[in-house]
Design a protein around this motif. Sequence first.
Motif, PDB file in Angstrom:
ATOM      1  N   ASP A  36       0.797  -1.220   0.000  1.00  0.00           N
ATOM      2  CA  ASP A  36       0.000   0.000   0.000  1.00  0.00           C
ATOM      3  C   ASP A  36       0.836   1.281   0.000  1.00  0.00           C
ATOM      4  N   ALA A  37       2.134   1.163   0.108  1.00  0.00           N
ATOM      5  CA  ALA A  37       2.999   2.349   0.061  1.00  0.00           C
ATOM      6  C   ALA A  37       2.929   2.971  -1.329  1.00  0.00           C
ATOM      7  N   GLN A  38       3.125   4.278  -1.388  1.00  0.00           N
ATOM      8  CA  GLN A  38       3.111   4.961  -2.684  1.00  0.00           C
ATOM      9  C   GLN A  38       4.351   4.568  -3.477  1.00  0.00           C
ATOM     10  N   MET A  39       4.150   3.975  -4.606  1.00  0.00           N
ATOM     11  CA  MET A  39       5.275   3.543  -5.424  1.00  0.00           C
ATOM     12  C   MET A  39       4.872   3.574  -6.886  1.00  0.00           C
ATOM     13  N   THR A  40       5.796   3.974  -7.732  1.00  0.00           N
ATOM     14  CA  THR A  40       5.514   3.986  -9.161  1.00  0.00           C
ATOM     15  C   THR A  40       5.854   2.623  -9.740  1.00  0.00           C
ATOM     16  N   ILE A  41       4.833   1.937 -10.174  1.00  0.00           N
ATOM     17  CA  ILE A  41       4.979   0.593 -10.747  1.00  0.00           C
ATOM     18  C   ILE A  41       4.738   0.713 -12.252  1.00  0.00           C
ATOM     19  N   PRO A  42       5.569   0.073 -13.066  1.00  0.00           N
ATOM     20  CA  PRO A  42       5.319   0.116 -14.516  1.00  0.00           C
ATOM     21  C   PRO A  42       3.875  -0.332 -14.823  1.00  0.00           C
ATOM     22  N   LYS A  43       3.188   0.465 -15.646  1.00  0.00           N
ATOM     23  CA  LYS A  43       1.766   0.230 -15.946  1.00  0.00           C
ATOM     24  C   LYS A  43       1.509  -1.203 -16.423  1.00  0.00           C
ATOM     25  N   ALA A  44       2.367  -1.715 -17.298  1.00  0.00           N
ATOM     26  CA  ALA A  44       2.159  -3.058 -17.846  1.00  0.00           C
ATOM     27  C   ALA A  44       2.350  -4.152 -16.786  1.00  0.00           C
ATOM     28  N   LEU A  45       3.052  -3.819 -15.715  1.00  0.00           N
ATOM     29  CA  LEU A  45       3.312  -4.796 -14.657  1.00  0.00           C
ATOM     30  C   LEU A  45       2.209  -4.822 -13.596  1.00  0.00           C
ATOM     31  N   GLU A  46       1.504  -3.706 -13.435  1.00  0.00           N
ATOM     32  CA  GLU A  46       0.496  -3.595 -12.384  1.00  0.00           C
ATOM     33  C   GLU A  46      -0.472  -4.782 -12.305  1.00  0.00           C
ATOM     34  N   PRO A  47      -1.075  -5.206 -13.429  1.00  0.00           N
ATOM     35  CA  PRO A  47      -2.046  -6.310 -13.319  1.00  0.00           C
ATOM     36  C   PRO A  47      -1.425  -7.614 -12.790  1.00  0.00           C
ATOM     37  N   TRP A  48      -0.138  -7.768 -12.952  1.00  0.00           N
ATOM     38  CA  TRP A  48       0.542  -8.966 -12.460  1.00  0.00           C
ATOM     39  C   TRP A  48       0.970  -8.793 -11.010  1.00  0.00           C
ATOM     40  N   LEU A  49       1.582  -7.662 -10.727  1.00  0.00           N
ATOM     41  CA  LEU A  49       2.205  -7.440  -9.427  1.00  0.00           C
ATOM     42  C   LEU A  49       1.198  -7.272  -8.298  1.00  0.00           C
ATOM     43  N   ILE A  50       0.122  -6.555  -8.542  1.00  0.00           N
ATOM     44  CA  ILE A  50      -0.783  -6.241  -7.434  1.00  0.00           C
ATOM     45  C   ILE A  50      -2.063  -7.077  -7.439  1.00  0.00           C
ATOM     46  N   ASP A  51      -2.092  -8.122  -8.211  1.00  0.00           N
ATOM     47  CA  ASP A  51      -3.246  -9.017  -8.256  1.00  0.00           C
ATOM     48  C   ASP A  51      -3.190  -9.983  -7.067  1.00  0.00           C
ATOM     49  N   ASN A  52      -4.300 -10.118  -6.367  1.00  0.00           N
ATOM     50  CA  ASN A  52      -4.367 -11.011  -5.206  1.00  0.00           C
ATOM     51  C   ASN A  52      -4.731 -12.452  -5.554  1.00  0.00           C
ATOM     52  N   GLN A  53      -5.007 -12.702  -6.807  1.00  0.00           N
ATOM     53  CA  GLN A  53      -5.418 -14.045  -7.224  1.00  0.00           C
ATOM     54  C   GLN A  53      -4.197 -14.931  -7.489  1.00  0.00           C
ATOM     55  N   SER A  54      -4.459 -16.159  -7.860  1.00  0.00           N
ATOM     56  CA  SER A  54      -3.406 -17.127  -8.144  1.00  0.00           C
ATOM     57  C   SER A  54      -2.631 -16.732  -9.403  1.00  0.00           C
ATOM     58  N   LEU A  55      -1.327 -16.588  -9.263  1.00  0.00           N
ATOM     59  CA  LEU A  55      -0.477 -16.288 -10.401  1.00  0.00           C
ATOM     60  C   LEU A  55      -0.474 -17.462 -11.390  1.00  0.00           C
ATOM     61  N   THR A  56      -0.508 -18.666 -10.861  1.00  0.00           N
ATOM     62  CA  THR A  56      -0.575 -19.857 -11.713  1.00  0.00           C
ATOM     63  C   THR A  56      -1.811 -19.794 -12.612  1.00  0.00           C
ATOM     64  N   HIS A  57      -2.957 -19.501 -12.013  1.00  0.00           N
ATOM     65  CA  HIS A  57      -4.208 -19.418 -12.771  1.00  0.00           C
ATOM     66  C   HIS A  57      -4.117 -18.341 -13.855  1.00  0.00           C
ATOM     67  N   LYS A  58      -3.564 -17.203 -13.478  1.00  0.00           N
ATOM     68  CA  LYS A  58      -3.442 -16.079 -14.416  1.00  0.00           C
ATOM     69  C   LYS A  58      -2.508 -16.440 -15.583  1.00  0.00           C
ATOM     70  N   LEU A  59      -1.397 -17.097 -15.276  1.00  0.00           N
ATOM     71  CA  LEU A  59      -0.464 -17.507 -16.336  1.00  0.00           C
ATOM     72  C   LEU A  59      -1.098 -18.542 -17.260  1.00  0.00           C
ATOM     73  N   LYS A  60      -1.872 -19.454 -16.695  1.00  0.00           N
ATOM     74  CA  LYS A  60      -2.542 -20.467 -17.521  1.00  0.00           C
ATOM     75  C   LYS A  60      -3.565 -19.829 -18.453  1.00  0.00           C
ATOM     76  N   GLN A  61      -4.183 -18.724 -18.010  1.00  0.00           N
ATOM     77  CA  GLN A  61      -5.125 -17.999 -18.871  1.00  0.00           C
ATOM     78  C   GLN A  61      -4.394 -17.244 -19.980  1.00  0.00           C
ATOM     79  N   GLU A  62      -3.229 -16.723 -19.651  1.00  0.00           N
ATOM     80  CA  GLU A  62      -2.472 -15.881 -20.580  1.00  0.00           C
ATOM     81  C   GLU A  62      -1.699 -16.690 -21.627  1.00  0.00           C
TER      82      GLU A  62
END
Length: 158
Positions: free
Chosen positions: A15-41
Amino acid sequence: MPFMNIKNLLWINLDAQMTIPKALEPWLIDNQSLTHKLKQEFEDFAVNVLSQTQGKAHKNEADLVDTRDDCIIREVELLGNQQVMIFARSIIPITNDTKDLRTIGGKPLGEILFNDGSIVRGEMQITHADNLWGRRSTFTIGQTKLLVSEFFLENLYA
């Protein structure tokens, strides 16, 4: 991780203020399963187990899992279409709560953690050094906390 020392990275709460690359945001701050997301992608998803050994976690990892005892240290690459997208390092204390996790072989750890409703995820922390971004959080199984750290390689989001 073969190309950088992760032992001394500085981690801060998400939750700290930090500049995250826009394209990375959906990966980095997602609370869901990364495995599931990668399998979809990616049509072709795979886990490459680099090592799974018994030993001492780094101090900053041991502090989060509340143990100085030996743990299982599992390091894997998550591949999409045969390219490494993510490096993951898991610290799994050796307790009765984690005995099933220690024998999963090439199965994705995230799949197990997110498919069991009794496992509770802790607060997420993030880090970055140069172009490498990472996140980590604890997962509580019974009375045991384990730690999963994931490092996002540029070919995932650049």
